[in-house]
Design a protein around this motif. Structure first.
Motif, short mmCIF file in Angstrom:
data_model
loop_
_atom_site.label_atom_id
_atom_site.label_comp_id
_atom_site.label_asym_id
_atom_site.label_seq_id
_atom_site.Cartn_x
_atom_site.Cartn_y
_atom_site.Cartn_z
N SER A 1 32.08 41.43 46.96
CA SER A 1 32.51 40.67 45.79
C SER A 1 32.54 39.18 46.08
CB SER A 1 33.90 41.14 45.34
OG SER A 1 34.38 40.35 44.27
N GLU A 2 33.07 38.82 47.27
CA GLU A 2 33.24 37.40 47.59
C GLU A 2 33.26 37.20 49.10
OE1 GLU A 2 36.31 34.22 45.84
OE2 GLU A 2 37.28 35.61 47.22
N ARG B 1 32.26 29.03 49.27
CA ARG B 1 32.56 30.37 48.75
C ARG B 1 31.29 30.93 48.14
NH1 ARG B 1 36.69 29.32 46.02
NH2 ARG B 1 38.27 30.59 47.08
N LEU C 1 30.07 33.95 45.61
CA LEU C 1 30.51 34.95 44.64
C LEU C 1 29.32 35.85 44.31
CD1 LEU C 1 32.60 32.72 42.20
CD2 LEU C 1 33.44 34.18 44.06
N GLY D 1 28.57 38.48 41.71
CA GLY D 1 29.02 39.12 40.48
C GLY D 1 27.89 39.68 39.65
#
Length: 347
Positions: free
Chosen positions: A202-203, A217, A219, A221
């Motif tokens: 997810s992350e 970061r 992500l 998604g």
């Protein structure tokens, strides 16, 4: 006439039964309780308990087809489990300990052996391996693993309930098998740090305290993969192939060594220093895995191309894993692929 036929049938059955019992004994005069070390069906083994004379114990429990639990806390190393099950299946008793050495070997095993308990899933009703009802766990075998023979080609073993130690070998291998029954917990620990597939990520967050501009970061998604700078909070462009290589690398990342006997004062000074990296991964179920890495001093005195000594080890790092409960050694060779700075992803 009918009475005579019945008598002949009964006699014939008795002869057959007697023959089966005789030939099933083979050429050995020893009973199963003396020689039955091997576990024929290791697929039904769901628990193994090991204990030595220093009160060290290891409990290995099958939690599903692909994983085993160690002492009710950690995942067990699958390669170690596979080797143990293979060993238990292929044990072959070669000969009993000679009478003149019997008492000495028994005394040695009483002082230094490893007790092995094997638990299997069995059925209260089992008809020809086709109709199986009422499964339950049962202690099926207990034996003691002693030292190696003088030529290191066999291992002294003794089945519980027997008073005859045997020299036992492994089918296809003449050697000492006791190390495969280790009672040291750390030797059974699974070394996995990350084992998450791309579609389940997810992350990912990478913090580099010494280079905040390279912290980021990622992500993952439904709308795709995004790279966000932690210093500016802005989305950043990235090289797609490099990003996919980065995310797929989390499938299998392992530490090298568990440093459970490391000097406490030195360890405290290391983990209270500024980390080199702080890397965390959150999967689609919300589970977080985090690792903190720390520079390792250059104890091997490696030199750079200009002849200067590197201040830090160029091959290895220290790290905190498993919610910072374990202090371990990791290799750049293994972890470099997931310790990338943000500049790595730039087109």
């Amino acid at each position: 006439m009918k009475k005579n036929n019945i008598i002949l049938v009964v006699i014939l059955l008795l002869v057959i039964i007697t023959g089966l019992l005789y030939f099933s004994r083979g050429s050995s005069t020893f009973r199963d309780k003396d020689t039955d070390f091997a576990v024929k069906d290791t697929a039904t083994v769901n628990k193994v308990f090991l204990a030595d004379k220093k009160n060290r114990t290891v409990l290995l429990e099958r939690i599903n087809d692909g994983e085993w639990k160690l002492n009710g806390t950690y995942l067990a190393r699958q390669s170690g489990i596979d080797l143990l099950l293979e060993t238990m299946k292929n044990l072959v008793p070669k000969y009993p300990v000679p009478k003149k050495a019997h008492d000495n070997i028994v005394a040695q095993m009483a002082a230094q052996s490893i007790k092995v308990e094997v638990y299997q899933m069995v059925y209260r009703i089992d008809l020809f391996d086709r109709i199986r009802l009422f499964p339950h766990e049962k202690l099926t075998k207990t034996y003691y693993v002693g030292s190696a023979t003088a030529d290191n080609m066999g291992t002294f073993m003794l089945l519980e309930g027997s008073d005859i130690p045997f020299v036992v070998q492994l089918l296809g291998l003449r050697g000492y098998v006791a190390p495969r029954y280790s009672t040291l917990e750390k030797e059974w620990r699974d070394h996995s740090v990350f084992k998450t597939k791309l579609y389940d990520i997810s992350e990912v967050v990478m913090e580099i305290p010494r280079e905040p501009m390279n912290s980021y970061r990622v992500l993952n998604g439904e709308e795709g993969i995004s790279l966000i700078s932690l210093s500016s909070g802005q989305p950043m462009p990235y090289d797609t192939l490099k990003m996919l290589n980065f995310l797929t690398a989390f499938t299998d990342i392992r530490f090298e060594t568990l440093l459970d006997e490391f000097d406490t004062e030195i360890q405290d000074s290391i983990i209270t220093s500024q980390p080199k990296n702080i890397l965390s991964l959150v999967d689609k179920q919300g589970n977080e895995t985090k690792i903190k890495t720390f520079f390792k001093p250059n104890s091997d005195l490696a030199f750079d191309p200009e002849g200067k000594v590197y201040p830090y080890d160029v091959d290895k790092l220290y790290a905190l894993v498993n919610e910072e409960s374990d202090f371990v050694m990791i290799q750049y060779y293994v972890f470099d692929k997931v310790l990338r700075p943000m500049s790595y992803f730039m087109p």
